[in-house]
Design a protein around this motif. Structure first.
Motif, PDB file in Angstrom:
ATOM      1  N   ALA A   1      28.851  90.680  26.724  1.00 17.86           N
ATOM      2  CA  ALA A   1      29.384  91.371  25.547  1.00 17.86           C
ATOM      3  C   ALA A   1      29.968  90.365  24.552  1.00 17.86           C
ATOM      4  CB  ALA A   1      30.472  92.349  25.976  1.00 17.86           C
ATOM      5  N   GLN A   2      30.166  90.827  23.334  1.00 12.45           N
ATOM      6  CA  GLN A   2      30.821  89.984  22.340  1.00 12.45           C
ATOM      7  C   GLN A   2      32.243  89.715  22.798  1.00 12.45           C
ATOM      8  OE1 GLN A   2      30.446  91.169  18.275  1.00 12.45           O
ATOM      9  NE2 GLN A   2      32.267  90.056  17.636  1.00 12.45           N
ATOM     10  N   ARG A   3      32.710  88.502  22.527  1.00 11.75           N
ATOM     11  CA  ARG A   3      34.075  88.155  22.905  1.00 11.75           C
ATOM     12  C   ARG A   3      34.633  87.171  21.895  1.00 11.75           C
ATOM     13  NH1 ARG A   3      33.973  83.222  26.058  1.00 11.75           N
ATOM     14  NH2 ARG A   3      31.823  82.581  26.372  1.00 11.75           N
ATOM     15  N   VAL A   4      35.920  86.910  22.014  1.00 11.10           N
ATOM     16  CA  VAL A   4      36.583  85.981  21.107  1.00 11.10           C
ATOM     17  C   VAL A   4      36.771  84.653  21.826  1.00 11.10           C
ATOM     18  CG1 VAL A   4      38.664  85.526  19.771  1.00 11.10           C
ATOM     19  CG2 VAL A   4      37.736  87.844  19.890  1.00 11.10           C
ATOM     20  N   GLY A   5      36.351  83.574  21.183  1.00 11.33           N
ATOM     21  CA  GLY A   5      36.560  82.241  21.720  1.00 11.33           C
ATOM     22  C   GLY A   5      37.446  81.451  20.766  1.00 11.33           C
TER      23      GLY A   5
ATOM     24  N   THR B   1      40.306  73.036  16.293  1.00  8.58           N
ATOM     25  CA  THR B   1      41.274  73.659  15.386  1.00  8.58           C
ATOM     26  C   THR B   1      42.115  74.746  16.032  1.00  8.58           C
ATOM     27  OG1 THR B   1      39.716  75.345  14.641  1.00  8.58           O
ATOM     28  CG2 THR B   1      39.702  73.239  13.455  1.00  8.58           C
ATOM     29  N   GLY B   2      41.654  75.281  17.151  1.00  5.09           N
ATOM     30  CA  GLY B   2      42.361  76.380  17.784  1.00  5.09           C
ATOM     31  C   GLY B   2      42.091  77.718  17.129  1.00  5.09           C
ATOM     32  N   GLN B   3      41.249  77.718  16.100  1.00  4.98           N
ATOM     33  CA  GLN B   3      40.945  78.943  15.361  1.00  4.98           C
ATOM     34  C   GLN B   3      40.073  79.864  16.216  1.00  4.98           C
ATOM     35  OE1 GLN B   3      38.674  78.175  11.852  1.00  4.98           O
ATOM     36  NE2 GLN B   3      38.787  80.277  11.110  1.00  4.98           N
ATOM     37  N   GLU B   4      40.384  81.174  16.161  1.00  4.78           N
ATOM     38  CA  GLU B   4      39.588  82.139  16.897  1.00  4.78           C
ATOM     39  C   GLU B   4      38.229  82.297  16.245  1.00  4.78           C
ATOM     40  OE1 GLU B   4      41.672  85.814  17.321  1.00  4.78           O
ATOM     41  OE2 GLU B   4      43.000  85.012  18.849  1.00  4.78           O
ATOM     42  N   VAL B   5      37.189  82.352  17.088  1.00  7.04           N
ATOM     43  CA  VAL B   5      35.819  82.475  16.610  1.00  7.04           C
ATOM     44  C   VAL B   5      35.116  83.546  17.443  1.00  7.04           C
ATOM     45  CG1 VAL B   5      33.633  81.246  16.307  1.00  7.04           C
ATOM     46  CG2 VAL B   5      35.784  80.007  16.058  1.00  7.04           C
ATOM     47  N   PRO B   6      34.437  84.507  16.800  1.00  8.30           N
ATOM     48  CA  PRO B   6      33.718  85.511  17.593  1.00  8.30           C
ATOM     49  C   PRO B   6      32.467  84.893  18.223  1.00  8.30           C
ATOM     50  CG  PRO B   6      33.341  85.868  15.253  1.00  8.30           C
ATOM     51  CD  PRO B   6      34.352  84.759  15.364  1.00  8.30           C
ATOM     52  N   ILE B   7      32.242  85.215  19.485  1.00  6.48           N
ATOM     53  CA  ILE B   7      31.040  84.768  20.183  1.00  6.48           C
ATOM     54  C   ILE B   7      30.138  85.991  20.306  1.00  6.48           C
ATOM     55  CG2 ILE B   7      30.109  83.810  22.323  1.00  6.48           C
ATOM     56  CD1 ILE B   7      32.815  82.395  22.696  1.00  6.48           C
ATOM     57  N   ALA B   8      28.937  85.886  19.771  1.00  3.51           N
ATOM     58  CA  ALA B   8      28.004  87.011  19.699  1.00  3.51           C
ATOM     59  C   ALA B   8      27.561  87.451  21.097  1.00  3.51           C
ATOM     60  CB  ALA B   8      26.794  86.623  18.874  1.00  3.51           C
ATOM     61  N   PRO B   9      27.218  88.726  21.237  1.00  2.00           N
ATOM     62  CA  PRO B   9      26.672  89.177  22.522  1.00  2.00           C
ATOM     63  C   PRO B   9      25.333  88.492  22.775  1.00  2.00           C
ATOM     64  CG  PRO B   9      26.495  90.908  20.872  1.00  2.00           C
ATOM     65  CD  PRO B   9      27.261  89.784  20.250  1.00  2.00           C
ATOM     66  N   ARG B  10      25.043  88.255  24.041  1.00  2.00           N
ATOM     67  CA  ARG B  10      23.794  87.564  24.352  1.00  2.00           C
ATOM     68  C   ARG B  10      23.366  87.868  25.776  1.00  2.00           C
ATOM     69  NH1 ARG B  10      28.012  84.098  25.068  1.00  2.00           N
ATOM     70  NH2 ARG B  10      27.878  82.582  26.738  1.00  2.00           N
TER      71      ARG B  10
END
Length: 99
Positions: A62-66, A71-80
């Motif tokens: 599922a999609q999740r937040v990494g 930078t420590g910035q939150e980045v969405p990780i696409a579902p795969r």
């Protein structure tokens, strides 16, 4: 196996040739067809189980937040869809004995 410690398609074909005596070309074709069938099965969403060896399992993540590690910035990780391999108990036992 080659000097690099990697078992290649050519190595498999040569082993098959030495074990059963078919021509090298026929053995290479058997290896290629086997791998093509496995790839096709996985491409349509089927798992591939080889008794005594293991199972290639497809999983939908599922999609999740990494986080960006710099930078420590939150980045969405696409579902795969990912492919994992689960070794059979007999393969695991052989690996432990060899080590």
């Amino acid at each position: 196996m080659t000097e690099s410690g990697t078992l290649t398609r050519a190595d498999l074909a040569e082993l098959l040739h030495s074990e059963i005596g078919l021509s090298r070309a026929a053995c290479a074709d058997i290896i290629e067809r086997t791998l093509a069938h496995m790839c096709h099965a996985m491409s349509i969403g089927e798992n591939v189980k080889i008794s005594g060896f293991g199972t290639f399992v497809l999983r939908d993540k599922a999609q999740r937040v990494g986080r960006n590690p710099k930078t420590g910035q939150e980045v969405p990780i696409a579902p795969r869809r990912v492919l994992t391999f689960r070794a059979s108990q007999s393969l695991r036992d052989r690996i432990v004995q060899a080590g």
